[in-house]
Design a protein around this motif. Sequence first.
Motif, short mmCIF file in Angstrom:
data_model
loop_
_atom_site.label_atom_id
_atom_site.label_comp_id
_atom_site.label_asym_id
_atom_site.label_seq_id
_atom_site.Cartn_x
_atom_site.Cartn_y
_atom_site.Cartn_z
N ASN A 1 0.84 -1.20 0.00
CA ASN A 1 0.00 0.00 0.00
C ASN A 1 0.88 1.25 0.00
O ASN A 1 1.51 1.56 1.01
N LEU B 1 -9.75 9.18 -7.59
CA LEU B 1 -9.58 7.87 -6.95
C LEU B 1 -10.18 7.83 -5.55
O LEU B 1 -10.64 6.80 -5.09
N PRO C 1 -4.27 1.41 -4.52
CA PRO C 1 -4.14 0.09 -3.90
C PRO C 1 -4.76 0.02 -2.50
O PRO C 1 -5.36 -0.99 -2.14
O1 TXA Z 1 -5.14 13.48 3.76
C1 TXA Z 1 -4.38 12.56 3.48
O2 TXA Z 1 -4.25 12.13 2.32
C2 TXA Z 1 -3.55 11.96 4.60
C3 TXA Z 1 -2.57 13.03 5.11
C4 TXA Z 1 -1.64 12.52 6.16
O3 TXA Z 1 -1.87 13.55 4.02
N1 TXA Z 1 -2.88 10.78 4.17
C5 TXA Z 1 -3.52 9.62 3.92
O4 TXA Z 1 -2.68 8.57 3.59
O5 TXA Z 1 -4.73 9.50 3.98
P1 TXA Z 1 -3.18 7.05 3.54
O6 TXA Z 1 -1.92 6.29 3.31
O7 TXA Z 1 -3.95 6.74 4.75
O8 TXA Z 1 -4.04 6.98 2.26
C6 TXA Z 1 -3.41 7.20 1.01
C7 TXA Z 1 -4.10 6.46 -0.09
C8 TXA Z 1 -3.97 4.95 0.02
O9 TXA Z 1 -5.24 4.38 -0.28
C9 TXA Z 1 -2.95 4.61 -1.06
O10 TXA Z 1 -3.16 3.35 -1.62
C10 TXA Z 1 -3.18 5.72 -2.07
O11 TXA Z 1 -3.43 6.85 -1.29
N2 TXA Z 1 -1.99 5.98 -2.90
C11 TXA Z 1 -0.76 6.38 -2.52
N3 TXA Z 1 0.08 6.45 -3.55
C12 TXA Z 1 -0.63 6.11 -4.67
C13 TXA Z 1 -0.33 5.97 -6.06
N4 TXA Z 1 0.89 6.20 -6.52
N5 TXA Z 1 -1.32 5.59 -6.88
C14 TXA Z 1 -2.58 5.35 -6.43
N6 TXA Z 1 -2.92 5.46 -5.12
C15 TXA Z 1 -1.96 5.82 -4.24
#
Ligand code: TXA
Length: 314
Positions: free
Chosen positions: A55, A187, A219
């Motif tokens: 992830n 997304l 993901p």
């Molecule tokens: O508000 C937010 O976005 C917070 C704050 C801390 O910035 N962060 C956050 O991160 O919610 P997280 O890891 O809980 O959720 C991020 C989402 C995950 O579902 C991950 O799979 C997706 O973003 N993600 C990250 N990089 C990606 C990429 N290159 N392509 C597609 N989805 C991605």
Amino acid sequence: MQTIITDSPEEAAEILNAGNVVAFPTETVYGLGACICHPEAVKHIFIAKGRPSDNPLIVHVADTGQIGDVAVGLNEYAVKLIERFFPGPLTVVLQKNPHVPDSVTAGLDTVGVRCPSDPVAHEFLRRACCPVAAPSANISGIPSSTNWETVYKDLAGKISCILRGNPSKIGLESTIVDCTGPVPLLLRTGAVTLEQLQEVVPETIPATHTEKNVVPKSPGLKYPHYAPAASIVLIRHGETVTAAPHSAYIGREEPPKGISIAKSCRSLEEYGKELFSFFRQCDAEGIRVIYCELPENCGLGRAIRDRLQRAAGE
Ligand code: TXA
Ligand code: MG
């Protein structure tokens, strides 16, 4: 491990720059950060949260000038979205700069990039030695933390520092838009709404409206999310319910009779801000069922619906 709690972005950044994991406030939810130039610290994020390693993490920058350190080959509409919504609650998925370690992006050739507007986050990121990879600062699967106290409850003893700020103003995770295809794909919904994105790039579409096998899906969205221990029951417009014992209510309508705790919200903004902290309060108080008003599927209502439906397992 001792977890230092500080109000100083400078002290928190020093701890981060030494190769440690630091939780910090943003206007969406609290983040759990490590510098991308410290891959060991990045790995520790996954361990502390209990997060599956496939992830990917969002990379946070202090200002738009840093985007080039993280991503390459931005197209025209990506630049427009960045100009309009950075700093703020938007994450753009871009082609990754080869300098970003695979542990951050879970091996993808794309990277999510965000520039928070919260002033404490900005001060912290400005002092970081490089961009900061950060997921939400909670144990995997449960609601994101929107205040430092719940970060402490989940992660004390597992991380080096918590930068203490105010409760998150928005309370829902950022909107994520994939900017690597011919048109922007939404997304994950958030405080930057589909309607606002379409004002800037009218071709923007929600990812679910396209064929599944051609969508580079987020993901993380395949994992269970945002779920409190209590059961979630969604109340559609006009529906009435008979309250179960030890139950709670959140929403903008009149709470059902006989519930133990109610959070009455005056606006969708207040609903979004309070949702996750209310879920956590209900769990702390042993609530069994949480009745939640299901708002209409537009504007900020779309993001609240998404979190509620995931929490309800729909
Ligand atoms: O508000 C937010 O976005 C917070 C704050 C801390 O910035 N962060 C956050 O991160 O919610 P997280 O890891 O809980 O959720 C991020 C989402 C995950 O579902 C991950 O799979 C997706 O973003 N993600 C990250 N990089 C990606 C990429 N290159 N392509 C597609 N989805 C991605
Ligand atoms: Mg998360």
